[in-house]
Design a protein around this motif. Structure first.
Motif, PDB file in Angstrom:
ATOM      1  N   PHE A 181      48.702  -8.064  40.611  1.00  0.00           N
ATOM      2  CA  PHE A 181      49.945  -9.096  40.451  1.00  0.00           C
ATOM      3  C   PHE A 181      50.133  -9.957  41.560  1.00  0.00           C
ATOM      4  CE2 PHE A 181      54.462  -9.014  41.636  1.00  0.00           C
ATOM      5  CZ  PHE A 181      55.024  -9.438  40.693  1.00  0.00           C
ATOM      6  N   VAL A 182      49.616  -9.570  42.675  1.00  0.00           N
ATOM      7  CA  VAL A 182      49.745 -10.396  43.802  1.00  0.00           C
ATOM      8  C   VAL A 182      48.889 -11.827  43.739  1.00  0.00           C
ATOM      9  CG1 VAL A 182      48.958 -10.966  46.146  1.00  0.00           C
ATOM     10  CG2 VAL A 182      50.131  -8.669  45.404  1.00  0.00           C
ATOM     11  N   TYR A 237      40.073  -4.143  40.393  1.00  0.00           N
ATOM     12  CA  TYR A 237      40.596  -3.524  41.812  1.00  0.00           C
ATOM     13  C   TYR A 237      41.584  -2.751  41.504  1.00  0.00           C
ATOM     14  CZ  TYR A 237      41.302  -2.676  46.734  1.00  0.00           C
ATOM     15  OH  TYR A 237      41.446  -2.132  47.753  1.00  0.00           O
ATOM     16  N   ASN A 238      42.750  -3.127  41.528  1.00  0.00           N
ATOM     17  CA  ASN A 238      44.091  -2.353  40.779  1.00  0.00           C
ATOM     18  C   ASN A 238      45.146  -3.483  40.456  1.00  0.00           C
ATOM     19  OD1 ASN A 238      45.506  -3.307  43.016  1.00  0.00           O
ATOM     20  ND2 ASN A 238      45.218  -1.465  44.248  1.00  0.00           N
ATOM     21  N   ALA A 239      46.133  -3.026  39.628  1.00  0.00           N
ATOM     22  CA  ALA A 239      47.013  -3.538  39.250  1.00  0.00           C
ATOM     23  C   ALA A 239      48.059  -4.342  40.119  1.00  0.00           C
ATOM     24  CB  ALA A 239      48.145  -2.833  38.316  1.00  0.00           C
ATOM     25  N   ARG A 240      48.202  -3.795  41.294  1.00  0.00           N
ATOM     26  CA  ARG A 240      48.971  -4.356  42.231  1.00  0.00           C
ATOM     27  C   ARG A 240      48.396  -5.560  42.728  1.00  0.00           C
ATOM     28  NH1 ARG A 240      51.353  -0.517  46.345  1.00  0.00           N
ATOM     29  NH2 ARG A 240      52.863  -0.053  44.611  1.00  0.00           N
ATOM     30  N   ALA A 241      46.979  -5.479  43.283  1.00  0.00           N
ATOM     31  CA  ALA A 241      46.165  -6.582  43.539  1.00  0.00           C
ATOM     32  C   ALA A 241      46.404  -7.842  42.501  1.00  0.00           C
ATOM     33  CB  ALA A 241      44.852  -6.209  44.051  1.00  0.00           C
TER      34      ALA A 241
END
Length: 162
Positions: free
Chosen positions: A51-52, A45-49
């Motif tokens: 990380f969470v 999905y993406n790197a921020r997701a």
């Protein structure tokens, strides 16, 4: 691990047992699902997701491990106690005083016998309620034998009035 016992029950508390390695199996399964299934999906999905998901997964697994590790069955001159919990609002101390104790028993089946991981129950004499019920305890069989022997010593030594 014994710091909580020393603070709660004084220096004369005797540790009997804690959770067996079998209690950690469900947490291991959850960790595998979170780190090897949810995390790769989050990376797509993406790197921020991702990380969470990584931080959330680490917190969930760490909390479950520490909670399982916090279970401590012990006795002192007052009675038998089961302490658990790591967060201040989740800490519990359940117990049965020697004078109110009926018996300590362990439950066994094929898997508990195979892995030496027993369910320990300590019941109250007057109400027949189970005051302490702990599943997946390492050396639970030995703990029950120790508790019943200590209870009999106290009864025969007139330390407990029946």
């Amino acid at each position: 691990m014994t710091d909580f016992i020393a603070i709660t029950a004084g220096q004369r508390a005797t540790f009997l047992c804690g959770k067996s390695w079998t209690a950690y199996v469900s947490t291991l399964v959850i960790a595998v699902l979170l780190f090897f299934a949810a995390l790769p999906l989050a990376f797509k999905y993406n790197a921020r997701a991702a990380f969470v998901v990584l931080i959330g997964s680490a917190l969930i697994v760490a909390y479950r491990l520490l909670t399982i590790r916090s279970y401590q069955l012990y006795y002192d001159e007052a009675g038998v106690w089961l302490a658990s919990g790591i967060l201040p609002w989740k800490k519990k101390l359940m117990g049965v005083k020697w004078r109110d104790m009926d018996e300590a028993v362990y439950e066994t089946n094929f898997w508990s016998w195979l892995f030496q991981s027993y369910t320990v129950r300590v019941s109250q004499r007057y109400t027949q309620d189970i005051e302490i019920h702990a599943t997946g305890m390492a050396r639970g069989k030995d703990a029950v034998a120790t508790l019943n022997a200590r209870h009999q010593e106290m009864l025969q030594g007139s330390a407990i009035v029946v």
